[in-house]
Design a protein around this motif. Structure first.
Motif, PDB file in Angstrom:
ATOM      1  N   ASN A   1       5.813  10.870   0.965  1.00 48.07           N
ATOM      2  CA  ASN A   1       6.533   9.733   1.067  1.00 48.07           C
ATOM      3  C   ASN A   1       7.289   9.685   2.484  1.00 48.07           C
ATOM      4  O   ASN A   1       8.190   8.719   2.619  1.00 48.07           O
ATOM      5  CB  ASN A   1       7.449   9.448   0.003  1.00 48.07           C
TER       6      ASN A   1
ATOM      7  N   MET B   1       5.462   1.240   5.575  1.00 49.99           N
ATOM      8  CA  MET B   1       6.362   1.336   4.629  1.00 49.99           C
ATOM      9  C   MET B   1       7.806   0.402   5.047  1.00 49.99           C
ATOM     10  O   MET B   1       8.369  -0.295   4.133  1.00 49.99           O
ATOM     11  CB  MET B   1       6.825   2.508   3.932  1.00 49.99           C
TER      12      MET B   1
ATOM     13  N   THR C   1       0.879  -1.393  -0.080  1.00 48.03           N
ATOM     14  CA  THR C   1       0.151  -0.059  -0.010  1.00 48.03           C
ATOM     15  C   THR C   1       0.850   1.131  -0.028  1.00 48.03           C
ATOM     16  O   THR C   1       0.338   2.471  -0.329  1.00 48.03           O
ATOM     17  CB  THR C   1      -1.034   0.129   1.081  1.00 48.03           C
ATOM     18  N   THR C   2       2.199   1.264   0.345  1.00 47.82           N
ATOM     19  CA  THR C   2       2.881   2.323   0.317  1.00 47.82           C
ATOM     20  C   THR C   2       4.065   2.354  -0.679  1.00 47.82           C
ATOM     21  O   THR C   2       4.820   3.298  -0.716  1.00 47.82           O
ATOM     22  CB  THR C   2       3.710   2.662   1.619  1.00 47.82           C
TER      23      THR C   2
ATOM     24  N   ARG D   1       3.474   7.247  -0.904  1.00 45.71           N
ATOM     25  CA  ARG D   1       2.701   7.958   0.083  1.00 45.71           C
ATOM     26  C   ARG D   1       2.721   9.550  -0.146  1.00 45.71           C
ATOM     27  O   ARG D   1       3.173  10.656   0.717  1.00 45.71           O
ATOM     28  CB  ARG D   1       3.062   7.836   1.453  1.00 45.71           C
TER      29      ARG D   1
END
Length: 261
Positions: A34, A40, A12-13, A29
């Protein structure tokens, strides 16, 4: 390469592209530039799992014109002494530094704090003209404990490292190039192509020789030259060594064609 769009069950990251000899991992992100959060970290550990089992080159980049603005401050605010002793970020970055094949960090925009320390763990750092590299941790009442306090000195020397860590100096692209913290500067639109071009150059070398050269390069001083000789002994028996040297000798024997007068 496969699509970099997230799919069901995907990280998802991160956005991940898999090539024949490389993995391109994009920190993703964008709503928080990010920033590196626990998710992460966990997903980058999963990337390391894969690359330790199946060694490939790794290209790390960011999204939306930013590499990584640092650790997620909202999460960092809540961490206590026990969390510091776990080495949450430092453990990951050391693992990335130890990956079997070379790691290329393509740095665009902000690469600060933990983002900078992630970049320091790479074997190669190339940058866009917009890059801003630094470690502002002491301004937040902490220190850069995920590698900057020792990797940065190795990379740029003590005087510059102290300016960055103790005085909050942030380097632009030309400054980072001048102190050899990055080795190339490109326009933002050309940065990823340059990272892949560098990976192409690395990929043209023998993979086993590259892996062993990286491992021996990072061996402690007291291990040399024994570890060098041991690695060379492996390569001297490698089929690739004979094939590549035979090809080299064959090229040397080819008659030169005279240029037309």
């Amino acid at each position: 390469m496969t699509s970099s769009k997230p799919v069901a069950g995907a990280p998802t990251t991160l956005l991940i592209e898999r090539g024949v000899d490389r993995l391109h991992v994009q920190l993703n992100r964008p709503d928080v530039r990010n920033a590196i959060d626990q998710t992460m970290i966990d997903e980058l550990h999963a990337v390391c799992d894969e690359l330790e089992r199946h060694p490939l080159m790794l290209i790390l980049s960011g999204s939306n014109g930013v590499f990584a603005s640092g650790a997620d401050i909202a999460q960092l605010r809540e961490r206590r002494s026990a969390d510091a002793l776990k080495g949450i970020n430092s453990g990951l970055f050391s693992r990335i530094a130890r990956l079997p094949m070379p790691v290329i960090a393509a740095l665009d925009g902000w690469a600060l704090g933990g983002g900078a320390e992630l970049a320091y763990a790479a074997d190669f750092r190339i940058a866009s003209t917009t890059v801003r590299l630094g470690n502002p941790e002491t301004a937040l009442g902490i220190l850069p404990a995920a590698g900057a306090l020792w990797r940065l000195q190795q990379l740029v020397g003590e005087p510059v490292a102290k300016q960055i860590i103790l005085a909050g100096r942030v380097l632009g692209a030309e400054e980072a190039l001048a102190v050899h913290l990055v080795t190339e500067i490109h326009e933002p639109a050309d940065l990823l192509a340059a990272a892949h071009a560098l990976a192409d150059r690395i990929g043209a070398q023998d993979p086993l020789a590259t892996r062993l050269a990286k491992e021996v390069f990072h061996a402690p001083a007291e291990a040399h030259p024994i570890v060098d000789n041991a690695a060379q002994a492996i390569l001297f028996e490698s089929p690739a060594k004979f094939a590549r040297m035979d090809a080299f000798l064959a090229r040397k024997k080819r008659p030169r064609v005279a240029a037309p007068s």
